[in-house]
Design an enzyme around this catalytic site. Structure first.
Site, PDB file in Angstrom:
ATOM      1  CD  GLU A 274       6.956   3.627   2.127  1.00 46.75           C
ATOM      2  OE1 GLU A 274       6.205   4.326   3.083  1.00 46.75           O
ATOM      3  OE2 GLU A 274       6.360   3.659   0.958  1.00 46.75           O
ATOM      4  CB  CYS A 352     -10.076 -27.331 -11.954  1.00 47.83           C
ATOM      5  SG  CYS A 352     -10.946 -28.132 -10.586  1.00 47.83           S
ATOM      6  CE1 TYR A 381       3.460  -7.050  -0.774  1.00 42.18           C
ATOM      7  CE2 TYR A 381       5.959  -7.550  -0.599  1.00 42.18           C
ATOM      8  CZ  TYR A 381       4.877  -6.687  -0.572  1.00 42.18           C
ATOM      9  OH  TYR A 381       5.178  -5.362  -0.204  1.00 42.18           O
TER      10      TYR A 381
HETATM   11  C1  PLP Z   1       4.185   2.751  -1.685  1.00 44.81           C
HETATM   12  C2  PLP Z   1       4.942   1.292  -1.224  1.00 44.81           C
HETATM   13  N1  PLP Z   1       5.877   1.411  -0.304  1.00 44.81           N
HETATM   14  C3  PLP Z   1       6.263   0.081   0.358  1.00 44.81           C
HETATM   15  C4  PLP Z   1       6.131  -1.001  -0.515  1.00 44.81           C
HETATM   16  C5  PLP Z   1       6.845  -2.380   0.053  1.00 44.81           C
HETATM   17  O1  PLP Z   1       7.708  -2.578  -1.068  1.00 44.81           O
HETATM   18  P1  PLP Z   1       8.502  -3.975  -0.636  1.00 44.81           P
HETATM   19  O2  PLP Z   1       7.727  -4.919  -0.331  1.00 44.81           O
HETATM   20  O3  PLP Z   1       9.110  -4.215  -2.093  1.00 44.81           O
HETATM   21  O4  PLP Z   1       9.662  -3.646   0.090  1.00 44.81           O
HETATM   22  C6  PLP Z   1       5.131  -0.986  -1.521  1.00 44.81           C
HETATM   23  C7  PLP Z   1       5.091  -2.057  -2.222  1.00 44.81           C
HETATM   24  O5  PLP Z   1       4.386  -2.473  -3.124  1.00 44.81           O
HETATM   25  C8  PLP Z   1       4.556   0.141  -1.960  1.00 44.81           C
HETATM   26  O6  PLP Z   1       3.736   0.285  -2.817  1.00 44.81           O
END
Ligand code: PLP
Length: 410
Positions: A274, A352, A381
């Site tokens: 994921e 600022c 992000y």
């Molecule tokens: C549970 C979980 N899965 C997947 C991700 C995705 O992580 P990344 O963007 O580092 O692949 C995150 C990111 O915080 C997460 O908390």
């Protein structure tokens, strides 16, 4: 292939056109959807049988991004009721998995009602609430237990979610109690285990070792607790983007080459990724028009339209973000154009606070007021983690450069 090639001229052409009708200093996100499509297709296409790619939409949940990725990923990972509603509004069928700490009853119930494929449960209390909600609805909740455990040889990165005390997941020593509890609760269907111990992994070999350790651990738990019903292991995301040394990115090709060797450890379980950052970071660019170039003591500053309220990534990760200067020939004022040549400059925004700094003391051939500074690797992000309304400056434009014709209909 270590990372997608950035299509600078494609993005620059678009930005020069955008400048022409800006009317005010430009700030803009530009997303190269064709680059995103090609990158995601390469990743998905490199996975051997038994491995699946989910996209963690927290990295960037803009609709054009999701529309580009939906046909390529096996599904989306969501982490809130808001993400659940957003995805289901636009994608009735896409498979969903639901992770994250502090899920409310409404979120758990929504997941049951909107057909989430697996909930990644973070504690015994969350399990109890989910079972109670499932019973009320006369349904069964499909679950993976998210586990936080210290693995031997775990190589730390700059952002660790586990392997040490954190609020994430079920600590390894509490797992037996959860498994005992589950035996008495048929309204929960245990499908497997979930691990997401870290983000910012840049080392392909270390990541393969980590996956190997996860799979071996699951094998031990299956034997110890007689867990024959499992069908998957979710190995999280966490593959990093090297903002500090952009030429040394995670070597996905090498990583993918190592996956078939892990298949023997899968014991027939599906392995799910994921990933968020590594999927979308490369397709995004954040551009700011330089408003002023000035000196203070021995330092030069380019003050540009926008800042960390649009693009918080460098501040959040504590790095100086790489950027390029796109020279802009036109100059609208009848007086001198401030600038520096062959110098070091910090790129700051309009807030600022001395914390509104995106790049620190970086070498430039030249930067002048009116030029554009463009930060790549801004597709994940970035806008989504920024404090948009601080000082009520205008939001940037969001431009999506389309998927190219040959792939548009796919
Ligand atoms: C549970 C979980 N899965 C997947 C991700 C995705 O992580 P990344 O963007 O580092 O692949 C995150 C990111 O915080 C997460 O908390």
């Amino acid at each position: 292939m270590t990372a997608p090639v950035l299509r600078w001229s494609h993005v620059a052409d678009h930005l020069h056109r955008a400048l022409a009708d800006a009317g005010a200093p430009l700030s803009a996100y530009v997303y190269d959807l064709e680059a995103l499509r090609a990158h995601a297709a390469t990743i998905a296409g490199s996975l051997p049988p038994g491995f699946e790619l989910f996209y963690a939409i927290k990295a960037n949940s803009d609709l054009p991004i999701l529309q580009t990725l939906a046909p390529l990923a096996h599904g989306f990972e969501i982490s809130s009721g808001g993400e659940l509603a957003w995805v289901r509004e636009h994608f009735a069928e896409v498979p969903l998995i639901f992770s994250g700490p502090g899920k409310t009853d409404a979120e758990l119930a929504g997941a049951l009602e909107l057909g989430v494929e697996a909930l990644h449960v973070e504690s015994l209390h969350e399990l109890e609430r989910l079972a109670w909600l499932a019973r009320e609805r006369g349904t069964t909740a499909p679950v993976l237990l998210r586990v936080n455990l210290a693995l031997e040889g775990l190589q730390a990165t700059t952002l660790m979610m586990g392997g040490k005390p954190t609020p994430f997941g079920i600590a390894g020593d509490q797992l037996p109690a959860c498994l005992t509890w589950l035996r008495a609760h048929p309204e929960i269907r245990l499908r497997g285990f979930h691990f997401h111990l870290m983000s910012h992994q840049l080392d392909a070999a270390a990541h393969l070792r980590l996956l190997d350790a996860y799979l071996q651990q699951v094998r031990r738990w299956r034997a110890e607790y007689g867990l024959d019903m499992l069908d998957q292991v979710n190995v999280g995301g966490g593959i990093g983007v090297n903002y500090r040394e952009p030429e040394r990115q995670f070597d996905w090709a090498r990583f993918a080459e190592g996956l078939p060797a892990l298949s023997a450890q899968r014991d027939g379980l599906t392995v799910r990724f994921e990933c968020g950052r590594y999927i979308t970071a490369f397709c995004g660019y954040y551009a700011m028009e330089v408003i002023d170039v000035k000196h203070a003591f021995d330092r030069a500053f380019a003050v540009a339209s926008g800042g960390t309220h649009h693009f918080r990534t460098p501040y959040a990760q504590g790095h100086s973000h790489p950027f390029r200067v796109l020279p802009v020939a036109s100059w609208r004022y009848p007086f001198a154009r401030p600038g520096v040549r062959e110098a070091r400059v910090s790129v700051v925004g309009q807030l600022c606070t001395p914390k509104d700094i995106l790049a620190y003391d970086a070498y430039v051939d030249s930067v002048r007021a009116g030029d554009l500074v463009v930060f790549p690797y801004a597709g994940a992000y970035a806008w989504h983690i920024s404090h948009h309304d601080f000082l009520r400056h205008p939001h940037p434009r969001h431009c999506y450069l389309p998927v190219e014709d040959a792939h548009a209909a796919a």
